[in-house]
Design a protein around this motif. Structure first.
Motif, PDB file in Angstrom:
ATOM      1  N   VAL B   4     -12.874   0.716  -0.143  1.00 22.27           N
ATOM      2  CA  VAL B   4     -13.267   0.348   1.206  1.00 22.27           C
ATOM      3  C   VAL B   4     -12.045   0.530   2.113  1.00 22.27           C
ATOM      4  CG1 VAL B   4     -12.687  -2.109   0.980  1.00 22.27           C
ATOM      5  CG2 VAL B   4     -14.380  -1.400   2.639  1.00 22.27           C
ATOM      6  N   THR B   5     -12.307   0.975   3.327  1.00 21.98           N
ATOM      7  CA  THR B   5     -11.226   1.101   4.296  1.00 21.98           C
ATOM      8  C   THR B   5     -11.473   0.098   5.413  1.00 21.98           C
ATOM      9  OG1 THR B   5     -10.847   3.423   3.774  1.00 21.98           O
ATOM     10  CG2 THR B   5     -10.061   2.649   5.908  1.00 21.98           C
ATOM     11  N   LEU B   6     -10.535  -0.822   5.562  1.00 22.53           N
ATOM     12  CA  LEU B   6     -10.617  -1.827   6.625  1.00 22.53           C
ATOM     13  C   LEU B   6      -9.824  -1.329   7.829  1.00 22.53           C
ATOM     14  CD1 LEU B   6      -9.680  -4.960   4.479  1.00 22.53           C
ATOM     15  CD2 LEU B   6     -11.982  -4.141   4.997  1.00 22.53           C
ATOM     16  N   LYS B   7     -10.348  -1.611   9.004  1.00 26.95           N
ATOM     17  CA  LYS B   7      -9.636  -1.319  10.247  1.00 26.95           C
ATOM     18  C   LYS B   7      -8.870  -2.584  10.625  1.00 26.95           C
ATOM     19  CE  LYS B   7      -9.088   1.715  13.645  1.00 26.95           C
ATOM     20  NZ  LYS B   7      -8.527   3.034  13.417  1.00 26.95           N
ATOM     21  N   VAL B   8      -7.578  -2.482  10.702  1.00 23.90           N
ATOM     22  CA  VAL B   8      -6.745  -3.674  10.921  1.00 23.90           C
ATOM     23  C   VAL B   8      -5.919  -3.516  12.189  1.00 23.90           C
ATOM     24  CG1 VAL B   8      -4.984  -5.171   9.914  1.00 23.90           C
ATOM     25  CG2 VAL B   8      -6.571  -3.965   8.414  1.00 23.90           C
ATOM     26  N   ASP B  38      -0.200   4.241  11.213  1.00 21.46           N
ATOM     27  CA  ASP B  38      -0.646   5.086  12.324  1.00 21.46           C
ATOM     28  C   ASP B  38      -2.160   4.991  12.511  1.00 21.46           C
ATOM     29  OD1 ASP B  38       1.888   5.955  12.959  1.00 21.46           O
ATOM     30  OD2 ASP B  38       1.799   7.629  11.535  1.00 21.46           O
ATOM     31  N   ALA B  39      -2.866   5.046  11.400  1.00 25.19           N
ATOM     32  CA  ALA B  39      -4.328   5.007  11.467  1.00 25.19           C
ATOM     33  C   ALA B  39      -4.853   3.577  11.633  1.00 25.19           C
ATOM     34  CB  ALA B  39      -4.923   5.632  10.209  1.00 25.19           C
ATOM     35  N   LYS B  40      -3.971   2.586  11.466  1.00 22.31           N
ATOM     36  CA  LYS B  40      -4.357   1.169  11.524  1.00 22.31           C
ATOM     37  C   LYS B  40      -5.437   0.836  10.498  1.00 22.31           C
ATOM     38  CE  LYS B  40      -3.302   0.934  16.460  1.00 22.31           C
ATOM     39  NZ  LYS B  40      -3.803   0.677  17.811  1.00 22.31           N
ATOM     40  N   THR B  41      -5.209   1.285   9.277  1.00 23.96           N
ATOM     41  CA  THR B  41      -6.185   1.038   8.216  1.00 23.96           C
ATOM     42  C   THR B  41      -5.509   0.471   6.966  1.00 23.96           C
ATOM     43  OG1 THR B  41      -5.931   3.303   7.401  1.00 23.96           O
ATOM     44  CG2 THR B  41      -7.753   2.901   8.919  1.00 23.96           C
ATOM     45  N   ALA B  42      -6.322  -0.210   6.193  1.00 24.51           N
ATOM     46  CA  ALA B  42      -5.933  -0.629   4.851  1.00 24.51           C
ATOM     47  C   ALA B  42      -7.027  -0.140   3.917  1.00 24.51           C
ATOM     48  CB  ALA B  42      -5.795  -2.141   4.774  1.00 24.51           C
ATOM     49  N   THR B  43      -6.653   0.698   2.964  1.00 21.29           N
ATOM     50  CA  THR B  43      -7.628   1.250   2.033  1.00 21.29           C
ATOM     51  C   THR B  43      -7.460   0.567   0.682  1.00 21.29           C
ATOM     52  OG1 THR B  43      -7.622   3.360   3.199  1.00 21.29           O
ATOM     53  CG2 THR B  43      -8.461   3.367   0.938  1.00 21.29           C
ATOM     54  N   VAL B  44      -8.546  -0.019   0.227  1.00 21.27           N
ATOM     55  CA  VAL B  44      -8.499  -0.860  -0.968  1.00 21.27           C
ATOM     56  C   VAL B  44      -9.391  -0.276  -2.053  1.00 21.27           C
ATOM     57  CG1 VAL B  44      -8.776  -3.205  -1.841  1.00 21.27           C
ATOM     58  CG2 VAL B  44      -8.274  -2.834   0.586  1.00 21.27           C
ATOM     59  N   THR B  45      -8.834  -0.121  -3.225  1.00 22.33           N
ATOM     60  CA  THR B  45      -9.627   0.274  -4.382  1.00 22.33           C
ATOM     61  C   THR B  45      -9.795  -0.957  -5.257  1.00 22.33           C
ATOM     62  OG1 THR B  45      -8.664   2.481  -4.281  1.00 22.33           O
ATOM     63  CG2 THR B  45      -9.787   1.893  -6.313  1.00 22.33           C
TER      64      THR B  45
END
Lengths: 68, 68
Positions: B4-8, B38-45
């Motif tokens: 899931v990729t969260l927008k932070v 830069d993308a302001k994301t956190a990608t969680v596996t």
């Protein structure tokens, strides 16, 4: 006691503030260190003779920030 | 495994990146967490069923950031 205000570039958040203040407070003779994120400054109160401004600059730069 | 990729919002520096990644990696079932400033994301596996996306959001928000 003496006070110096360093102009510091690159501090963006409270973690940065803590990193810079912590690095300064670890120096011998430093009584207090207060970062103002908006003003981009670190104000240090210290015992003259016990620590140099150059040591303060190095401590801040070692944390990854520029003293200008 | 799921991703899931969260927008932070509010992450400004590497300290922020580490705070967010660290909080996510502490959750049960999280295999990896990678912040892109830069993308302001956190990608969680993560392992489905072991952790919910709501738990991830809460972990990030508890660090002082907004998940949008």
């Amino acid at each position: 006691m003496a006070t110096v205000t360093l102009k510091v570039e690159g501090m963006s958040c409270n973690h940065c503030k803590e990193a810079v203040e912590g690095s300064l407070k670890k120096l011998p003779g430093v009584k207090s260190a207060v970062v103002d994120l908006d003003a981009k400054t670190a104000t240090v109160t210290y015992e003259e003779g016990a620590v140099s401004v150059d040591q303060m600059k190095k401590a801040v730069e070692d944390q990854g920030y520029d003293v200008v």
